[in-house]
Design an enzyme around this catalytic site. Structure first.
Site, PDB file in Angstrom:
ATOM      1  N   GLU A   1       0.853  -1.186   0.000  1.00 33.58           N
ATOM      2  CA  GLU A   1       0.000   0.000   0.000  1.00 33.58           C
ATOM      3  C   GLU A   1       0.896   1.245   0.000  1.00 33.58           C
ATOM      4  OE1 GLU A   1      -2.886  -0.022   3.144  1.00 33.58           O
ATOM      5  OE2 GLU A   1      -3.590   2.001   2.711  1.00 33.58           O
TER       6      GLU A   1
ATOM      7  N   ASN B   1      -6.617   1.452   2.835  1.00 40.40           N
ATOM      8  CA  ASN B   1      -7.347   2.695   3.087  1.00 40.40           C
ATOM      9  C   ASN B   1      -6.932   3.793   2.105  1.00 40.40           C
ATOM     10  OD1 ASN B   1      -8.560   1.417   5.260  1.00 40.40           O
ATOM     11  ND2 ASN B   1      -7.118   2.251   6.763  1.00 40.40           N
TER      12      ASN B   1
ATOM     13  N   ASN C   1     -12.072  -0.749  -0.884  1.00 35.85           N
ATOM     14  CA  ASN C   1     -11.432  -1.337   0.297  1.00 35.85           C
ATOM     15  C   ASN C   1     -12.220  -1.008   1.558  1.00 35.85           C
ATOM     16  OD1 ASN C   1      -8.968  -2.427   1.810  1.00 35.85           O
ATOM     17  ND2 ASN C   1      -9.154  -0.375   2.699  1.00 35.85           N
ATOM     18  N   GLU C   2     -12.521  -2.022   2.358  1.00 35.62           N
ATOM     19  CA  GLU C   2     -13.125  -1.852   3.694  1.00 35.62           C
ATOM     20  C   GLU C   2     -14.194  -0.763   3.715  1.00 35.62           C
ATOM     21  OE1 GLU C   2     -10.055  -1.581   6.721  1.00 35.62           O
ATOM     22  OE2 GLU C   2      -9.580  -3.692   6.493  1.00 35.62           O
TER      23      GLU C   2
ATOM     24  N   TYR D   1      -6.828  -9.036  11.551  1.00 37.50           N
ATOM     25  CA  TYR D   1      -5.519  -8.801  12.172  1.00 37.50           C
ATOM     26  C   TYR D   1      -5.609  -9.262  13.612  1.00 37.50           C
ATOM     27  CZ  TYR D   1      -4.421  -5.836   8.158  1.00 37.50           C
ATOM     28  OH  TYR D   1      -4.184  -5.372   6.889  1.00 37.50           O
TER      29      TYR D   1
ATOM     30  N   GLU E   1      -6.486  -9.353   3.346  1.00 41.02           N
ATOM     31  CA  GLU E   1      -5.616  -8.751   4.375  1.00 41.02           C
ATOM     32  C   GLU E   1      -5.642  -9.669   5.581  1.00 41.02           C
ATOM     33  OE1 GLU E   1      -6.013  -4.597   5.447  1.00 41.02           O
ATOM     34  OE2 GLU E   1      -6.638  -4.087   3.399  1.00 41.02           O
TER      35      GLU E   1
ATOM     36  N   GLN F   1       1.382  -6.651   5.417  1.00 41.06           N
ATOM     37  CA  GLN F   1       1.710  -6.329   4.054  1.00 41.06           C
ATOM     38  C   GLN F   1       3.057  -6.972   3.714  1.00 41.06           C
ATOM     39  OE1 GLN F   1       0.997  -2.158   3.132  1.00 41.06           O
ATOM     40  NE2 GLN F   1      -0.999  -2.147   4.116  1.00 41.06           N
TER      41      GLN F   1
HETATM   42  O1  AHR Z   1      -3.026  -2.977   6.117  1.00 35.36           O
HETATM   43  C1  AHR Z   1      -3.206  -1.790   6.838  1.00 35.36           C
HETATM   44  C2  AHR Z   1      -4.635  -1.271   6.751  1.00 35.36           C
HETATM   45  O2  AHR Z   1      -5.477  -2.166   7.412  1.00 35.36           O
HETATM   46  C3  AHR Z   1      -5.226  -1.174   5.378  1.00 35.36           C
HETATM   47  O3  AHR Z   1      -4.945   0.040   4.762  1.00 35.36           O
HETATM   48  C4  AHR Z   1      -6.697  -1.276   5.642  1.00 35.36           C
HETATM   49  O4  AHR Z   1      -7.400  -1.838   4.566  1.00 35.36           O
HETATM   50  C5  AHR Z   1      -6.784  -2.085   6.909  1.00 35.36           C
HETATM   51  O5  AHR Z   1      -7.604  -1.484   7.849  1.00 35.36           O
END
Ligand code: AHR
Length: 503
Positions: A26, A71, A171-172, A243, A291, A348
């Site tokens: 990103e 993001n 995205n999201e 995450y 992700e 990432q």
């Molecule tokens: O990977 C970091 C961030 O985590 C990304 O930009 C977003 O999509 C997620 O919230």
């Protein structure tokens, strides 16, 4: 402690889609600038890309890289990043409150990916923008010649189309932190229309619709159902993100988190099937886990980052031994769901919650989590076998019945290899694993490699690797013909790769 496992060549879950070993770059922190791109670095090539970083990406064997966000993409004007470098604007990036110099854009990233031997999974902006910009970027990237956008690409030096095959529809979009966050109905409508015109522009592309940002979102479930109601016939995949953190420093609980990932996948697969049934559709929408990782070490330090500077060191988690175990459990979970998950991106790849770190002007180095990913990507290709396993279980603060043994096996018919990946969640005892293996005549034990360190907080750095795989002695494979028995000892708190094959 003992554990048992039975494997049979004919009892399979599904084929591994190699794109589950994807990753993500990103425009965030030092992922691009002073990450993959550092023109003044002694290892920089003629385009300013660091060769040492490219070599590590190749070592990880990453077949596809999601780009440019994240993001970031929800405020990105892709046109800012193409054409003569000196004319490109510097913009405020409202996602991360930094300055985006636009020195690297679509064509440069396509070239970097080619050098890294990866495909690009391109995300379009459905935050501040919509269907028009989305179809334009598809035309710019994938149409050969003779139209406004394709000829503009050619005038920018990219004569051949990039032919990006996989595209994310934003995205999201369920997250209030997202630039121009939308309701499920708003997003579903925009995504369906963008999908329609993108596929009219290039019918060969595949599309990923945004699922929930994580399974703890208040709209989780209804978001997926509503978005798919609008988009089911237009899209090919629905995204999942997760995450994991260990802020309470409760390792056994942390190691149990992959059970949550498994439940998340199964629930989202169920919602896809519900919408399929409701629409009486013959089409199957698959999952893109685009992700996933551990992310929490950098939370505090990131609150101190100055705004409106270029490429600050953001999300630079330094991973421990126990993080590598969690990443190992997550990889096993993806493999166990190979029938539904066709794409996944470790988030990432470089400097930003990443397996590869770089020093400005200095070394590039492997984090602890580099190794389970490298192993899975190298050896986890082929057919995933069902893995009926039994081991003792434990309860932790948030999870019940967490098995001490987390395992999966992949059979690579072409290479004549059977590989067992296993995590021993027991922090103090070895696991003596006995496996009955059927249908693999003439197979021998090639190698048992393990990643462990008695200090679960051990980390790697540019100065050296405290956490790296070590070949284990003592394993044996016995038996006759198609009926074999394997014995291996898995060290406490370890990630293991046991490779069998015809030598
Ligand atoms: O990977 C970091 C961030 O985590 C990304 O930009 C977003 O999509 C997620 O919230």
């Amino acid at each position: 402690m003992k554990a048992k496992l039975t494997l049979h060549k004919e009892f399979s879950i599904g084929e591994v889609d190699k794109r589950i070993y994807g990753s993500f770059i990103e425009h965030l922190g030092r992922a691009v600038y002073n990450g993959i791109y550092e023109p003044k670095h002694p290892q920089a090539d003629e385009q300013g890309f660091r060769r040492d970083v490219i070599n590590l990406v190749r070592e990880l064997n990453v077949p596809i890289v999601r780009y440019p966000g994240g993001n970031f993409v929800s405020g990105y004007n892709w046109e800012d990043g193409v054409g003569p470098a000196e004319k490109r604007p510097v913009r405020q990036d409202l996602a991360w409150m930094t300055l985006e110099p636009n020195k690297i854009g679509t064509n440069e990233f396509a070239e970097w990916a080619r050098r890294a031997q990866a495909e690009v999974m391109y995300a379009v902006n459905l935050g501040t923008r919509g269907a028009d910009e989305a179809r334009n970027i598809v035309e710019y990237c994938n149409f050969s010649r003779g139209t406004y956008w394709s000829d503009l690409r050619r005038s920018h030096g990219a004569e051949q189309p990039h032919n990006f095959k996989l595209w994310c529809l934003g995205n999201e979009m369920d997250g209030p932190w997202q630039i121009c966050h939308r309701t499920a109905d708003e997003y579903g409508r925009v995504a369906a229309e963008a999908a329609k015109v993108m596929k009219w522009t290039d019918p060969s592309i595949e599309l990923v619709a945004c699922g929930s940002s994580n399974a703890r979102m208040p709209s989780f479930g209804s978001w997926e159902a509503t978005v798919l109601d609008h988009t089911y016939e237009q899209v090919d995949y629905l995204s999942l993100h997760i995450y994991f953190a260990n802020q309470e420093n409760d390792t056994l609980n942390f190691l149990g988190r992959s059970l949550e990932m498994d439940a998340f996948i199964k629930t989202v697969a169920g919602i896809c099937d519900y919408v399929k049934a409701k629409k009486q559709s013959k089409k199957q929408v698959y999952l893109s886990f685009d992700e996933w990782n551990v992310w929490f070490h950098s939370f505090n330090q990131d609150t101190k980052i100055e705004k409106w500077i270029e490429a600050p060191p953001r999300l630079e988690d330094i991973y421990t031994m126990e993080d590598a175990l969690v990443v190992g459990c997550m990889l096993i979970t993806l493999l166990k769901n190979a029938d539904r998950v066709k794409v996944a991106c470790l988030a990432q790849l470089v400097n930003v919650i990443a397996p590869i770190m770089t020093e400005i002007g200095g070394a590039a180095w492997r984090q602890t989590i580099f190794y389970p990913f490298m192993h899975a990507s190298a050896y986890g290709r082929g057919t995933v076998l069902r893995c009926p396993a039994s081991s003792e279980k434990y309860d932790s603060k948030e999870y019940t019945d967490v098995p001490y043994l987390e395992t999966v096996a992949v059979h690579n018919e072409e290479k004549k290899e059977l590989v067992i990946f296993a995590v021993n969640r027991n922090l103090t005892e070895s696991l003596d694993l006995e496996a009955g293996i059927y249908g693999f005549a003439q197979y021998r034990l090639i190698e048992h490699s393990a990643l462990y360190n008695s200090d679960l907080k051990a980390v790697n750095s540019a100065a050296g690797e405290k956490v790296k795989p070590v070949v284990q002695a003592g394993g044996k494979l016995e038996g006759a013909g198609e009926n074999l028995n394997l014995w291996v000892r898995l060290p406490p708190a370890s990630w293991n790769v046991i490779r069998l094959g015809v030598l």
